[in-house]
Design a protein around this motif. Sequence first.
Motif, PDB file in Angstrom:
ATOM      1  N   MET A   1       0.808  -1.148  -0.129  1.00  0.00           N
ATOM      2  CA  MET A   1       0.085  -0.019  -0.008  1.00  0.00           C
ATOM      3  C   MET A   1       0.845   1.427   0.041  1.00  0.00           C
ATOM      4  O   MET A   1       1.921   1.389   0.756  1.00  0.00           O
ATOM      5  N   GLU A  22      -7.794   4.708  -3.732  1.00  0.00           N
ATOM      6  CA  GLU A  22      -8.535   3.946  -2.481  1.00  0.00           C
ATOM      7  C   GLU A  22      -9.018   2.451  -2.829  1.00  0.00           C
ATOM      8  O   GLU A  22      -8.844   1.800  -1.953  1.00  0.00           O
ATOM      9  N   GLU A  25      -6.668   0.040  -2.429  1.00  0.00           N
ATOM     10  CA  GLU A  25      -6.244   0.105  -1.116  1.00  0.00           C
ATOM     11  C   GLU A  25      -5.002   0.951  -0.698  1.00  0.00           C
ATOM     12  O   GLU A  25      -3.939   0.691   0.158  1.00  0.00           O
ATOM     13  N   GLU A  27      -3.542   4.580   0.371  1.00  0.00           N
ATOM     14  CA  GLU A  27      -4.001   5.757   1.480  1.00  0.00           C
ATOM     15  C   GLU A  27      -3.478   7.023   0.564  1.00  0.00           C
ATOM     16  O   GLU A  27      -2.650   7.231  -0.134  1.00  0.00           O
TER      17      GLU A  27
END
Length: 113
Positions: A1, A22, A25, A27
Amino acid sequence: MAKILIIDDDEQIRQVCRLVFEGMEHEVHTAPTLGRGIAAVKEGDFDVVYLDVDLPDGIGLNAVSSITEGERAPEVIIFTGASYPNGAELAIQNGAWDYIEKPASLPMMTLPI
């Protein structure tokens, strides 16, 4: 991520990118101006910054070197709808990792991350 920052004055672009990243996955944080984006870079620990060229308070290409300085500097991807002569070359010379012109396909935008 990955932790991603999108610096773009177009709210729709910011929201679409947020949803896409998003959904993968990652941020995602956003900033509508160059000043707020640079402040976010200094406060955060981003892996990737998607940076527009024409922003209300400056030219993104001119800020690449200040974004990429430091020990944990993020990769900068210029993401622009503006057409500049030698824009990609200037972006890479200034330290950008990639240069993507809008509108871009999903594979084009997500390949670098």
